[in-house]
Design a protein around this motif. Structure first.
Motif, PDB file in Angstrom:
ATOM      1  N   ASP A   1     -15.190   6.034  65.200  1.00 13.21           N
ATOM      2  CA  ASP A   1     -14.953   5.363  66.479  1.00 13.21           C
ATOM      3  C   ASP A   1     -15.796   4.093  66.558  1.00 13.21           C
ATOM      4  N   PRO A   2     -15.171   2.923  66.666  1.00 13.43           N
ATOM      5  CA  PRO A   2     -15.949   1.674  66.693  1.00 13.43           C
ATOM      6  C   PRO A   2     -16.851   1.546  67.909  1.00 13.43           C
ATOM      7  N   ALA A   3     -16.646   2.396  68.908  1.00 15.86           N
ATOM      8  CA  ALA A   3     -17.529   2.351  70.076  1.00 15.86           C
ATOM      9  C   ALA A   3     -18.943   2.787  69.716  1.00 15.86           C
ATOM     10  N   ILE A   4     -19.080   3.614  68.676  1.00 18.01           N
ATOM     11  CA  ILE A   4     -20.410   4.093  68.285  1.00 18.01           C
ATOM     12  C   ILE A   4     -20.730   3.805  66.825  1.00 18.01           C
ATOM     13  N   SER A   5     -19.825   3.221  66.079  1.00 18.45           N
ATOM     14  CA  SER A   5     -20.073   3.007  64.651  1.00 18.45           C
ATOM     15  C   SER A   5     -19.584   1.634  64.207  1.00 18.45           C
ATOM     16  N   ARG A   6     -20.395   0.974  63.372  1.00 14.83           N
ATOM     17  CA  ARG A   6     -20.019  -0.285  62.747  1.00 14.83           C
ATOM     18  C   ARG A   6     -20.377  -0.194  61.263  1.00 14.83           C
ATOM     19  N   VAL A   7     -19.488  -0.653  60.415  1.00 11.12           N
ATOM     20  CA  VAL A   7     -19.759  -0.715  58.978  1.00 11.12           C
ATOM     21  C   VAL A   7     -19.793  -2.183  58.583  1.00 11.12           C
ATOM     22  N   LEU A   8     -20.920  -2.613  58.012  1.00 14.08           N
ATOM     23  CA  LEU A   8     -21.102  -4.015  57.664  1.00 14.08           C
ATOM     24  C   LEU A   8     -21.567  -4.148  56.223  1.00 14.08           C
ATOM     25  N   THR A   9     -21.499  -5.351  55.714  1.00 17.77           N
ATOM     26  CA  THR A   9     -22.003  -5.600  54.373  1.00 17.77           C
ATOM     27  C   THR A   9     -23.479  -5.956  54.448  1.00 17.77           C
ATOM     28  N   ARG A  10     -24.129  -5.897  53.300  1.00 23.18           N
ATOM     29  CA  ARG A  10     -25.546  -6.273  53.271  1.00 23.18           C
ATOM     30  C   ARG A  10     -25.744  -7.716  53.719  1.00 23.18           C
ATOM     31  N   GLU A  11     -24.788  -8.571  53.328  1.00 30.32           N
ATOM     32  CA  GLU A  11     -24.909  -9.987  53.641  1.00 30.32           C
ATOM     33  C   GLU A  11     -24.819 -10.264  55.144  1.00 30.32           C
ATOM     34  N   ASP A  12     -24.225  -9.337  55.907  1.00 31.31           N
ATOM     35  CA  ASP A  12     -24.148  -9.511  57.353  1.00 31.31           C
ATOM     36  C   ASP A  12     -25.533  -9.527  57.996  1.00 31.31           C
ATOM     37  N   PHE A  13     -26.521  -8.967  57.300  1.00 32.28           N
ATOM     38  CA  PHE A  13     -27.873  -8.889  57.838  1.00 32.28           C
ATOM     39  C   PHE A  13     -28.781  -9.977  57.261  1.00 32.28           C
ATOM     40  N   MET A  14     -28.249 -10.754  56.326  1.00 27.67           N
ATOM     41  CA  MET A  14     -29.013 -11.856  55.761  1.00 27.67           C
ATOM     42  C   MET A  14     -28.543 -13.160  56.414  1.00 27.67           C
ATOM     43  N   PHE A  15     -29.457 -14.086  56.610  1.00 28.45           N
ATOM     44  CA  PHE A  15     -29.085 -15.314  57.312  1.00 28.45           C
ATOM     45  C   PHE A  15     -29.848 -16.517  56.751  1.00 28.45           C
ATOM     46  N   ARG A  16     -29.379 -17.685  57.171  1.00 25.31           N
ATOM     47  CA  ARG A  16     -30.080 -18.942  56.919  1.00 25.31           C
ATOM     48  C   ARG A  16     -30.386 -19.571  58.268  1.00 25.31           C
ATOM     49  N   ASP A  17     -31.600 -19.982  58.462  1.00 30.10           N
ATOM     50  CA  ASP A  17     -31.964 -20.762  59.646  1.00 30.10           C
ATOM     51  C   ASP A  17     -31.860 -22.238  59.275  1.00 30.10           C
ATOM     52  N   VAL A  18     -30.783 -22.869  59.728  1.00 29.37           N
ATOM     53  CA  VAL A  18     -30.490 -24.249  59.355  1.00 29.37           C
ATOM     54  C   VAL A  18     -30.967 -25.183  60.470  1.00 29.37           C
ATOM     55  N   PRO A  19     -31.793 -26.169  60.119  1.00 27.07           N
ATOM     56  CA  PRO A  19     -32.243 -27.121  61.156  1.00 27.07           C
ATOM     57  C   PRO A  19     -31.082 -27.998  61.634  1.00 27.07           C
ATOM     58  N   VAL A  20     -30.917 -28.087  62.938  1.00 26.60           N
ATOM     59  CA  VAL A  20     -29.867 -28.899  63.556  1.00 26.60           C
ATOM     60  C   VAL A  20     -30.549 -29.938  64.446  1.00 26.60           C
ATOM     61  N   PHE A  21     -30.052 -31.167  64.372  1.00 28.87           N
ATOM     62  CA  PHE A  21     -30.688 -32.219  65.157  1.00 28.87           C
ATOM     63  C   PHE A  21     -29.638 -33.231  65.615  1.00 28.87           C
ATOM     64  N   LEU A  22     -30.018 -34.022  66.584  1.00 29.39           N
ATOM     65  CA  LEU A  22     -29.182 -35.127  67.048  1.00 29.39           C
ATOM     66  C   LEU A  22     -29.778 -36.403  66.477  1.00 29.39           C
ATOM     67  N   GLN A  23     -28.975 -37.157  65.748  1.00 28.96           N
ATOM     68  CA  GLN A  23     -29.490 -38.362  65.120  1.00 28.96           C
ATOM     69  C   GLN A  23     -29.609 -39.478  66.165  1.00 28.96           C
ATOM     70  N   ALA A  24     -30.752 -40.115  66.148  1.00 28.04           N
ATOM     71  CA  ALA A  24     -31.023 -41.167  67.133  1.00 28.04           C
ATOM     72  C   ALA A  24     -30.169 -42.416  66.865  1.00 28.04           C
ATOM     73  N   ARG A  25     -29.991 -43.231  67.898  1.00 32.91           N
ATOM     74  CA  ARG A  25     -29.331 -44.539  67.796  1.00 32.91           C
ATOM     75  C   ARG A  25     -30.287 -45.565  68.414  1.00 32.91           C
ATOM     76  N   PHE A  26     -30.702 -46.535  67.603  1.00 34.01           N
ATOM     77  CA  PHE A  26     -31.705 -47.503  68.057  1.00 34.01           C
ATOM     78  C   PHE A  26     -31.163 -48.936  67.995  1.00 34.01           C
ATOM     79  N   ALA A  27     -31.529 -49.692  69.041  1.00 31.76           N
ATOM     80  CA  ALA A  27     -31.361 -51.150  69.018  1.00 31.76           C
ATOM     81  C   ALA A  27     -32.740 -51.768  68.826  1.00 31.76           C
ATOM     82  N   THR A  28     -32.784 -53.021  68.368  1.00 30.80           N
ATOM     83  CA  THR A  28     -34.059 -53.718  68.157  1.00 30.80           C
ATOM     84  C   THR A  28     -34.334 -54.598  69.374  1.00 30.80           C
ATOM     85  N   LYS A  29     -35.454 -54.318  70.069  1.00 30.17           N
ATOM     86  CA  LYS A  29     -35.760 -55.068  71.294  1.00 30.17           C
ATOM     87  C   LYS A  29     -37.232 -55.468  71.302  1.00 30.17           C
ATOM     88  N   TYR A  30     -37.458 -56.779  71.428  1.00 26.69           N
ATOM     89  CA  TYR A  30     -38.829 -57.295  71.462  1.00 26.69           C
ATOM     90  C   TYR A  30     -39.366 -57.222  72.893  1.00 26.69           C
TER      91      TYR A  30
END
Length: 648
Positions: free
Chosen positions: A457-486
């Motif tokens: 019964d999926p209400a009480i049981s889940r079958v997963l692969t080993r890889e489902d428990f392994m992860f990568r923490d990937v850095p995500v960022f917003l790249q800046a946009r700059f103008a040159t101002k004196y």
């Protein structure tokens, strides 16, 4: 008949515990009642077990007066089938028949037991406790009370005596409070562990000449070992079951060794010692391993030894070390190391280890490394969540890890999670923190879910692969946009630099409005035309000072070509190893942050078993009409109440 036997056991247990109210009150602290009742209960049971053969044993031992003790033990075992014996002419009834020198007589009687169980009385501190009672003039009454109890095997089977012993321990722990339950696992939890552990081995256990070894490195009072043995014997009463245990706490060791003796076990089935410091079964592996290690145990006192052991490649602790504040995963790794390898006995080894939630997802380097090892070796077979309030010393959520060195073909590379948190019944009387129990029909639901595997019964049981428990923490960022101002602020930011000259001011002014990404070329070129130098440090400082956020500008890149991260916008996206990074980002990130960028090369790898996440079921929010109706009703009620107050 079963009901009569049950009533008899309960009556016997109550009579045994009556010692407390009759003889111990005002003599010892109430929380210490069990420390006195348990040793005398053990003594009386052992006495009753030896009664029929005692005279013959004494005569037989006397005939070997010059034989070394260990050879006498072997001779008694061969002749009478006894793993222990007593050669004193005294017994409790004889000692109780007179009221003089009771303490000395009792000590002489205890000294008459064979050496192989002498450590029981030492660990119980029997002589010291007897002296406390003697000094209070209560020892004679206690001895007399126990001498009248019929705890013989004819009156109480090993199982029946085990139940009486368990009842007494329950009462003792209830007096002690939370800490007392740390070394005693409730039998409903053990039965679930054992049912899952041995259930798939029925055919091999039923075979002729079947033999199985069972080991508990945190044996406590021996309950896990005994229930495992009982389950194996139910399948095949002729199966050769050998029990092995190790326990650190002296009182728990005494209880465990005594309980196994009462159940007909070997005197040396449980050894006394610190499993983390020294594995007293080094080099041995076992068919079944069960353990309920202490939660949140600080192992800093054993730290040097553990770290030294971890330096040996391939040793039990070499895969990683958890923080010193919680040693659960040391025991988990130890249990894995004690399993019979696949193929050695045709089946490999299986373990059931209790833990709290921490080992499932503790993010520190050590726990993550241990989990990674277990995942890579495909040792994790299943994890079952138990109901809260199941254990005597804690009400927190608990889990059982099932490990297997030789999974069935359909289970290889997969891990089953079973949610048993809802399978419980309320106890009529709480025992410490234990307010719930798992009855047989509730355990059967979980065992059947385990057996059904991918069809459960999926209400009480889940079958997963080993890889489902392994992860990568990937850095995500917003790249800046700059103008040159004196501005004057640009000059002020650079004026303190030794490589900055007044002539650079006009150079900076000339660059106003030029593309910011071109500054690594345009600034040195403009400086050269002005007869000035522009070292790399000054170029970088000028780029930083001239940078002004501008959403219409191109994406900003540093002098070395690396993207510039926008201030205040940086996060980490956790991506399972089963997913492609780019596909995950396009689905989960870009719809909400179209300008987001990521760097897979800087991803950090880890693992966790986020048990509850897999069983999370979002609840349907209430309809707005229903909420509005409730608000209107409440406002109406409040208005009516205010009106009444105003009128009064």
């Amino acid at each position: 008949m079963a009901e009569l036997a049950e009533a008899s056991r309960k009556t016997t247990a109550r009579v045994v515990w009556d010692t407390a109210d009759k003889y111990l009150r005002n003599i010892v602290d109430e929380e210490d009642y069990g420390d006195y009742i348990l040793p005398f209960t053990v003594l009386r049971r052992l006495e009753c077990m030896l009664a029929d053969s005692k005279e013959d044993v004494i005569k037989y031992v006397d005939s070997f007066a010059d034989m070394p003790q260990h050879l006498i033990d072997i001779a008694v075992k061969d002749r009478f089938g006894l793993g222990f014996y007593n050669v004193s002419r005294l017994d409790l009834a004889t000692i109780a028949s007179v009221d003089d020198n009771v303490d000395k007589s009792l000590k002489s009687y205890i000294d008459g037991f064979s050496n192989n169980i002498a450590d029981i009385w030492v660990s119980f501190e029997f002589n010291r406790r007897a002296k406390v009672l003697a000094d209070a003039n209560r020892l004679h009454a206690v001895v007399k009370h126990f001498s009248t109890l019929d705890l013989s095997p004819k009156n109480l089977s090993n199982t029946g005596m085990g139940d009486v012993f368990e009842d007494v321990m329950y009462r003792a722990f209830n007096k002690k409070g939370k800490a007392a339950g740390n070394f005693y696992t409730p039998r409903d939890a053990i039965r679930l562990m054992v049912d899952v552990l041995v259930g798939g081995d029925d055919d091999m256990i039923a075979a002729d000449h079947a033999a199985r070894s069972v080991y508990d490195p945190t044996a406590g009072s021996g309950g896990m070992l005994l229930i495992a043995q009982e389950a194996l014997k139910r399948t095949n009463e002729k199966v050769d079951v050998t029990l092995y245990g190790q326990e650190l706490m002296a009182s728990a060791f005494a209880l465990g060794k005594a309980d196994l003796l009462i159940q007909g076990g070997r005197p040396d089935a449980i050894k006394h010692g610190n499993t983390l410091l020294e594995d007293l079964y080094k080099g041995q592996t076992f068919d079944y391993v069960l353990s309920n290690p202490p939660f949140g145990m600080d192992w800093s006192a054993d730290g040097k030894s553990v770290r030294d052991q971890a330096k040996t490649e391939g040793s039990r602790f070499s895969h990683g070390l958890p923080g010193t504040s919680d040693g659960q995963m040391l025991f988990l790794a130890h249990c894995a190391s004690k399993l019979t390898p696949a193929g050695k006995n045709g089946q490999g080894g299986r373990a059931a280890v209790v833990s709290n939630a921490s080992p499932l997802f503790a993010a520190d380097k050590g726990p993550s490394a241990i989990r990674q090892w277990l995942l890579e070796e495909d040792l994790i077979d299943a994890v079952i969540a138990l109901p809260a309030d199941m254990f005597y010393g804690t009400g927190i959520a608990t889990y059982v890890w099932f490990l297997d060195t030789n999974k069935a073909p359909e289970r290889k590379g997969k891990i089953q999670l079973i949610d048993g948190s809802g399978q419980w019944s309320q106890l009529r009387r709480p025992m410490g923190e234990k307010r719930r129990e798992m009855q047989q029909q509730q355990r059967e639901i979980l065992v059947k879910a385990y057996e059904a595997f991918e069809h459960a019964d999926p209400a009480i049981s889940r079958v997963l692969t080993r890889e489902d428990f392994m992860f990568r923490d990937v850095p995500v960022f917003l790249q800046a946009r700059f103008a040159t101002k004196y501005s004057d602020d640009v000059v002020e930011a650079l004026r303190s630099r030794k490589d900055f000259a007044e002539g650079h001011v006009e150079v900076l002014k000339s660059l106003d409005g030029t593309p910011w990404n071109d500054l690594p070329q345009t600034f040195p070129a403009a400086a050269k035309r002005a007869g000035l130098k522009a070292p790399l440090g000054l170029v970088d400082a000028a780029m930083s000072a001239l940078a002004t956020p501008d959403e219409s500008a191109p994406l900003a890149v540093a002098r070395n070509g690396a993207p510039i991260v926008a201030d205040g916008w940086k996060l980490t996206e956790r991506i399972p190893m089963t997913e492609d990074v780019d596909e995950h980002m396009e689905r989960e990130v870009l719809p909400f942050a179209p300008n987001a960028r990521w760097n897979s090369s800087k991803a950090k790898h880890g693992n966790e078993i986020p048990f509850k996440r897999f069983f999370y079921m979002p609840t349907q929010p209430r309809a707005l009409d229903a909420i509005d109706a409730d608000v209107s009703r409440i406002m109406g009620d409040l208005a009516a109440m205010f009106a009444q107050v105003h009128e009064s």
